[in-house]
Write an enzyme that holds these catalytic residues in place. Structure first.
Site: not given
Ligand code: IVH
Length: 673
Positions: A113, A222, A405, A117, A311, A408, A115, A423, A428
């Site tokens: 899927e 999702y 430091c 943002d 990523k 301090c 991801k 330090c 401190c």
């Molecule tokens: S599954 C158990 N699917 O990515 C975790 N997450 O760290 C279930 N996100 O903040 C997440 N698109 O909100 C999943 N297709 C997708 C996603 C997705 C974005 C975000 C999610 C979370 C972060 C994952």
């Protein structure tokens, strides 16, 4: 029209508008013209205005945003909202695939899927009506943003089936809306948002729902069943199809992949195509499709082992290194930070970047005044990659770490096998300040309203020297601080008071014991139950615990042997802090009965109830339901067509029950004679 006719008309209009809205916003296939929609909408609005009693909470007119809220309530997630572990390259993905293959039996399929943002949300429906929407928060407790979420057109206010369900997904701002919003803000002389994610989060955090309503936000669901119910569904792909049928918007670009090769291909394809999307994505999520396989893989404290987020590689840009600033962290480590000429990277303005440590600066020969390449990866702090040696003019100056430091003046030490300079002066001020910031942070005591700025003020005003002093703060002291009004003082004091009720693991993590992260803190809290018991434990006792190694055990005993630490802990206790574990499993549960403290595994298909229901019932009777069979399992419930888990249970000679035995034990049916 009489009352009955009016009611009928309201229902008719609501239903039509709901259907048209779904077609337009969720399916992208409008059924009627905007003008027609508007005519019906105005008619409904008029009736509701004349007869407010007919206005229902799931009326399409609610999308415009109602009254301004005083604040957001807290929502405890029934199951924690986890995050995903990351993969940054092909090797990470292949490792993931190997782990998956090793833990599952048959050929595994993945669902890939996009991801999105944005920010994670949970949507709760009772009998088909949207009743509660929340942010992820710290994963356990989020904020109630129901009113703002109900303004988003892709969030159905009613479902096509009157069921009760929790779904999870991502709220985001489309690129086009983001550009328009920033243009408008610029015209008004307001600060623009750094990126669509911040804009979406900022919009949903507004107390006036009309603002959220005006921001053109959208959502993708999702996952379903965040409360553990399984709806008789066996796989993630089916779950998403089910979400579609219920009226949610899911992302259509998902794809089933039969092998890691296909996953890699999908990633390659979207690395190219992502620029053409209407919304920002920061990677690809790869999930194991079958729930059965997911259960075999299980979870870590933070994330499922059956999914991973790839990523996209970080964007790199060039800018000038103006200076190097030094900061002292909670553990005394002195970190150099690059001060840069502000530059836009991936839609965010960057003015500072990490230089990691002295060795790295020397190795890369980074000098003040250099043009440098900087890189930003997702939510990770930007870093300086390398200097552009060919652009040097000769006036650049090498950087040397100080011997003392910067806070301090104590002599800095380089511990064996460490690159960092530290330090070690326990008094401190920088370390103390950082320790307090850590203590109030989200995964620790989660005290809202105290961030870096307030801690700074408190420290400078000498109101707080260590974390226990937070609990002595008074209204009169706080009101004297800059930018503190009556309201914020009241909120702050109430947040501090509330934090006294936190469970032990939050306190343990907050104390900042070296090597004790969120997960170790939870394990220790569960194992020892109270701080006093943990403090009595020696290294030998600690290392008997699974997942606690020598290093952590040493660090814990050293920490508790410090007299200053003990004094702070005594004070925390005296101020009424809860120092006991309140784990979800053991709260308000029976102490006697067949399931108490038993570890149970459910496998195969149950007929009379779903596995989710069975899990809930067993847990309500004090049992622990886990995903895989091991020597710690006390009981396996095998439904129809149970597979490898049943085989394993037999191998390990674990008691196996069928569904009828389970039902009898749950007390739902008289045993057959
Ligand atoms: S599954 C158990 N699917 O990515 C975790 N997450 O760290 C279930 N996100 O903040 C997440 N698109 O909100 C999943 N297709 C997708 C996603 C997705 C974005 C975000 C999610 C979370 C972060 C994952």
């Amino acid at each position: 029209m009489n009352k009955v006719e009016l009611e009928k008309r309201v229902e008719e209009l609501s239903s039509l508008l709901h259907q048209y809205g779904h077609a337009y916003y969720v399916l992208d296939k409008p059924l009627v013209s905007d003008a027609t929609y508007d005519t019906y909408f105005q008619e409904l609005l008029k009736i509701e205005n004349e007869y407010p009693a007919l206005k229902r909470s799931d009326s399409p007119t609610q999308r415009v945003g109602g009254e301004i809220l005083a604040g957001f309530g807290k929502v405890t997630h029934e199951n924690p909202m986890l995050s995903l572990s990351n993969a940054f390259n092909e090797a990470d993905l292949r490792d993931f695939d190997r782990r998956v293959q090793a833990a599952t039996t048959a050929n595994v399929s993945y669902i890939c899927e996009l991801k999105i943002d944005g920010l994670a949300i949970s949507l709760r429906y009772v009998e088909g009506r949207f009743t509660q929407g929340a942010t992820r928060g710290d994963g356990t407790v989020g904020e109630d943003i129901t009113t703002n979420l109900s303004t988003i057109r892709t969030v159905p206010l009613r479902l096509d089936d009157p069921i009760s369900i929790e779904v999870r997904g991502e709220a985001y701002m489309p690129k086009k809306s983001f550009v328009q919003l920033n243009e408008a803000r610029d015209a008004e002389g307001e600060e623009p948002f750094a990126n669509p994610r911040n804009a979406a989060a900022g919009s949903l955090r507004q107390l006036d729902p009309k603002i959220a309503a005006s921001r053109n936000l959208a959502t993708f669901v999702y996952a379903i069943g965040g409360d553990g119910t399984d709806y008789g569904i066996d796989s993630h792909s089916e779950a998403l199809n089910y979400a579609d049928r219920l009226g949610f918007k899911t992302n259509k670009e998902r794809k089933r992949c039969a092998s890691i090769e296909e996953v890699l291909q999908y990633i390659e394809e979207w690395t190219e195509k992502r620029a053409n999307l209407d919304y920002e994505i920061d990677g690809i999520v790869v999930k194991v499709d079958l729930f059965e396989d997911q259960e075999q893989l299980g979870y870590t404290a933070r994330s499922p082992k059956w999914a991973i987020a790839y990523k996209f590689p970080a964007a790199e840009v060039m800018t000038k290194l103006i200076d190097v600033e030094l900061s002292v962290g909670r553990t005394g480590v002195v970190t150099p930070t690059a001060i840069l000429e502000p530059v836009l990277v991936d839609g965010t303005t960057v003015g500072r970047a990490s230089l990691h440590n002295e060795d790295l600066i020397k190795e890369k020969d980074i000098r003040i005044g250099d043009m440098v390449i900087i890189r930003k990866a997702g939510d990770i702090i930007p870093e300086v990659v390398a200097p552009m040696i060919e652009s040097r003019t000769g006036i650049e100056s090498p950087f040397n770490m100080p011997e003392n430091c910067p806070e301090c003046d104590a002599e800095l030490i380089r511990l064996e096998e460490e690159v960092a300079l530290r330090c070690v002066n326990p008094k401190c001020p920088a370390q103390r300040r950082e320790a307090i910031i850590h203590f109030v942070s989200r995964n620790a005591m989660n005290i809202e309203g105290i961030g870096e700025r307030v801690v700074d003020q408190l420290y400078k005003a000498e109101l707080v020297h260590d974390v226990s002093d937070l609990y002595t703060l008074t209204k009169d002291q706080l009101i004297e601080l800059e930018r503190m009004g009556e309201k914020s003082v009241a909120n702050l004091l109430s947040a501090i008071e509330q934090s006294k009720e936190n469970s032990l693991e939050k306190v343990l993590f907050g104390l900042g014991i070296r090597h004790v992260g969120v997960k170790a803190a939870s394990i220790l809290a569960e194992e020892f139950g109270t701080l006093d018991e943990l403090m009595k434990a020696d290294v030998e006792r600690l290392i008997t615990i699974n997942e606690i190694g020598d290093k952590v055990a040493d660090s814990i005993t050293t920490y508790f042997s410090n007299e200053d630490v003990c004094e702070v802990l005594r004070k925390l206790k005296a101020y009424g802090l809860n120092l006991a574990y309140k784990g979800p499993v053991r709260e308000n549960l029976p102490t006697e009965g067949i399931f108490v403290d038993k570890t149970v595994v459910l496998t195969g298909k149950l007929i009379e109830m779903t596995r989710g229901d069975a899990k809930k019932k067993i847990e309500a009777l004090g049992g622990n339901v886990t995903g895989s069979v091991s020597k710690n399992t006390d009981l396996v419930i095998a439904g129809e067509a149970a597979g490898s888990k049943l085989v394993r249970a037999n191998e390990l000679e674990i008691t196996v029950w069928d569904e009828l035995q389970l039902i009898q034990a749950l007390g739902e049916k008289e045993p057959e004679q």
